[in-house]
Scaffold this motif. Structure first.
Motif, PDB file in Angstrom:
ATOM      1  N   SER A 153       0.833  -1.206   0.000  1.00  0.00           N
ATOM      2  CA  SER A 153       0.000   0.000   0.000  1.00  0.00           C
ATOM      3  C   SER A 153       0.869   1.258   0.000  1.00  0.00           C
ATOM      4  O   SER A 153       0.511   2.257  -0.625  1.00  0.00           O
ATOM      5  CB  SER A 153      -0.978  -0.007   1.174  1.00  0.00           C
ATOM      6  OG  SER A 153      -0.300   0.062   2.397  1.00  0.00           O
ATOM      7  N   SER A 154       2.011   1.206   0.669  1.00  0.00           N
ATOM      8  CA  SER A 154       2.925   2.355   0.664  1.00  0.00           C
ATOM      9  C   SER A 154       3.456   2.628  -0.743  1.00  0.00           C
ATOM     10  O   SER A 154       3.550   3.783  -1.169  1.00  0.00           O
ATOM     11  CB  SER A 154       4.100   2.112   1.611  1.00  0.00           C
ATOM     12  OG  SER A 154       3.658   2.068   2.940  1.00  0.00           O
ATOM     13  N   VAL A 155       3.788   1.561  -1.454  1.00  0.00           N
ATOM     14  CA  VAL A 155       4.270   1.720  -2.831  1.00  0.00           C
ATOM     15  C   VAL A 155       3.157   2.292  -3.707  1.00  0.00           C
ATOM     16  O   VAL A 155       3.398   3.184  -4.529  1.00  0.00           O
ATOM     17  CB  VAL A 155       4.788   0.372  -3.393  1.00  0.00           C
ATOM     18  CG1 VAL A 155       5.006   0.445  -4.898  1.00  0.00           C
ATOM     19  CG2 VAL A 155       6.079  -0.023  -2.697  1.00  0.00           C
ATOM     20  N   THR A 156       1.946   1.817  -3.511  1.00  0.00           N
ATOM     21  CA  THR A 156       0.815   2.324  -4.293  1.00  0.00           C
ATOM     22  C   THR A 156       0.599   3.811  -4.038  1.00  0.00           C
ATOM     23  O   THR A 156       0.434   4.598  -4.981  1.00  0.00           O
ATOM     24  CB  THR A 156      -0.469   1.541  -3.959  1.00  0.00           C
ATOM     25  OG1 THR A 156      -0.263   0.171  -4.288  1.00  0.00           O
ATOM     26  CG2 THR A 156      -1.663   2.074  -4.731  1.00  0.00           C
ATOM     27  N   ARG A 157       0.607   4.198  -2.766  1.00  0.00           N
ATOM     28  CA  ARG A 157       0.409   5.621  -2.436  1.00  0.00           C
ATOM     29  C   ARG A 157       1.529   6.483  -3.009  1.00  0.00           C
ATOM     30  O   ARG A 157       1.281   7.559  -3.563  1.00  0.00           O
ATOM     31  CB  ARG A 157       0.314   5.808  -0.921  1.00  0.00           C
ATOM     32  CG  ARG A 157      -1.010   5.355  -0.342  1.00  0.00           C
ATOM     33  CD  ARG A 157      -1.176   5.811   1.094  1.00  0.00           C
ATOM     34  NE  ARG A 157      -0.124   5.302   1.964  1.00  0.00           N
ATOM     35  CZ  ARG A 157      -0.140   4.119   2.574  1.00  0.00           C
ATOM     36  NH1 ARG A 157      -1.166   3.314   2.405  1.00  0.00           N
ATOM     37  NH2 ARG A 157       0.851   3.750   3.355  1.00  0.00           N
ATOM     38  N   ALA A 158       2.760   6.007  -2.892  1.00  0.00           N
ATOM     39  CA  ALA A 158       3.895   6.772  -3.420  1.00  0.00           C
ATOM     40  C   ALA A 158       3.808   6.881  -4.945  1.00  0.00           C
ATOM     41  O   ALA A 158       4.105   7.930  -5.519  1.00  0.00           O
ATOM     42  CB  ALA A 158       5.214   6.123  -3.006  1.00  0.00           C
ATOM     43  N   GLY A 159       3.390   5.803  -5.588  1.00  0.00           N
ATOM     44  CA  GLY A 159       3.223   5.829  -7.045  1.00  0.00           C
ATOM     45  C   GLY A 159       2.135   6.800  -7.466  1.00  0.00           C
ATOM     46  O   GLY A 159       2.289   7.541  -8.448  1.00  0.00           O
ATOM     47  N   ASN A 160       1.049   6.812  -6.715  1.00  0.00           N
ATOM     48  CA  ASN A 160      -0.033   7.756  -7.014  1.00  0.00           C
ATOM     49  C   ASN A 160       0.431   9.197  -6.807  1.00  0.00           C
ATOM     50  O   ASN A 160       0.076  10.093  -7.583  1.00  0.00           O
ATOM     51  CB  ASN A 160      -1.258   7.474  -6.141  1.00  0.00           C
ATOM     52  CG  ASN A 160      -1.951   6.192  -6.528  1.00  0.00           C
ATOM     53  OD1 ASN A 160      -1.772   5.671  -7.618  1.00  0.00           O
ATOM     54  ND2 ASN A 160      -2.747   5.658  -5.610  1.00  0.00           N
ATOM     55  N   GLY A 161       1.228   9.407  -5.767  1.00  0.00           N
ATOM     56  CA  GLY A 161       1.767  10.745  -5.517  1.00  0.00           C
ATOM     57  C   GLY A 161       2.685  11.199  -6.637  1.00  0.00           C
ATOM     58  O   GLY A 161       2.624  12.351  -7.088  1.00  0.00           O
ATOM     59  N   LEU A 162       3.532  10.294  -7.098  1.00  0.00           N
ATOM     60  CA  LEU A 162       4.431  10.614  -8.208  1.00  0.00           C
ATOM     61  C   LEU A 162       3.627  10.909  -9.473  1.00  0.00           C
ATOM     62  O   LEU A 162       3.922  11.864 -10.201  1.00  0.00           O
ATOM     63  CB  LEU A 162       5.405   9.461  -8.451  1.00  0.00           C
ATOM     64  CG  LEU A 162       6.391   9.631  -9.598  1.00  0.00           C
ATOM     65  CD1 LEU A 162       7.277  10.860  -9.388  1.00  0.00           C
ATOM     66  CD2 LEU A 162       7.242   8.381  -9.754  1.00  0.00           C
ATOM     67  N   ASP A 163       2.611  10.122  -9.717  1.00  0.00           N
ATOM     68  CA  ASP A 163       1.741  10.340 -10.873  1.00  0.00           C
ATOM     69  C   ASP A 163       1.100  11.727 -10.812  1.00  0.00           C
ATOM     70  O   ASP A 163       1.045  12.447 -11.811  1.00  0.00           O
ATOM     71  CB  ASP A 163       0.666   9.250 -10.917  1.00  0.00           C
ATOM     72  CG  ASP A 163      -0.159   9.295 -12.182  1.00  0.00           C
ATOM     73  OD1 ASP A 163       0.439   9.358 -13.278  1.00  0.00           O
ATOM     74  OD2 ASP A 163      -1.403   9.269 -12.075  1.00  0.00           O
ATOM     75  N   TYR A 164       0.646  12.106  -9.631  1.00  0.00           N
ATOM     76  CA  TYR A 164       0.041  13.426  -9.442  1.00  0.00           C
ATOM     77  C   TYR A 164       1.046  14.534  -9.769  1.00  0.00           C
ATOM     78  O   TYR A 164       0.720  15.506 -10.455  1.00  0.00           O
ATOM     79  CB  TYR A 164      -0.457  13.563  -8.000  1.00  0.00           C
ATOM     80  CG  TYR A 164      -0.984  14.938  -7.677  1.00  0.00           C
ATOM     81  CD1 TYR A 164      -2.284  15.291  -7.996  1.00  0.00           C
ATOM     82  CD2 TYR A 164      -0.162  15.891  -7.061  1.00  0.00           C
ATOM     83  CE1 TYR A 164      -2.765  16.564  -7.708  1.00  0.00           C
ATOM     84  CE2 TYR A 164      -0.633  17.155  -6.770  1.00  0.00           C
ATOM     85  CZ  TYR A 164      -1.937  17.492  -7.098  1.00  0.00           C
ATOM     86  OH  TYR A 164      -2.399  18.748  -6.819  1.00  0.00           O
TER      87      TYR A 164
END
Length: 90
Positions: A21-32
């Protein structure tokens, strides 16, 4: 299967789930950041964080898989089987 192995497997599973879940959140943040054309240093920092979290995820996955294999081996031994060259035999 011992209770200790079961508990260790469940604990490793929780840790892996949190890491995923941490990787997913970080990936979403990078995408943003990328979609909103944020400054390069901000994107680089986010990418470095994502890479670090991914390395931790791999470690957690390896730990989980080790416990999973230990549990499977215990189950197989209980049934009189063992793993040989990726197959089963008596």
């Amino acid at each position: 299967m011992t209770e200790v192995t079961k508990e260790a497997l469940n604990e490793a599973k929780k840790k892996r789930r949190c890491a995923k879940s941490s990787v997913t959140r970080a990936g979403n943040g990078l995408d943003y950041l990328l979609k909103n054309e944020r400054p390069i240093p901000e994107v680089e920092e986010s990418l470095a964080n994502l890479e670090d979290l991914y390395k931790k995820l791999v470690e957690k996955h390896d730990e989980y898989f080790s416990w999973w294999m230990a549990m499977k081996n215990l189950q197989l031994r209980k049934n009189g089987l063992k793993i040989v060259n990726r197959g089963l035999c008596r």
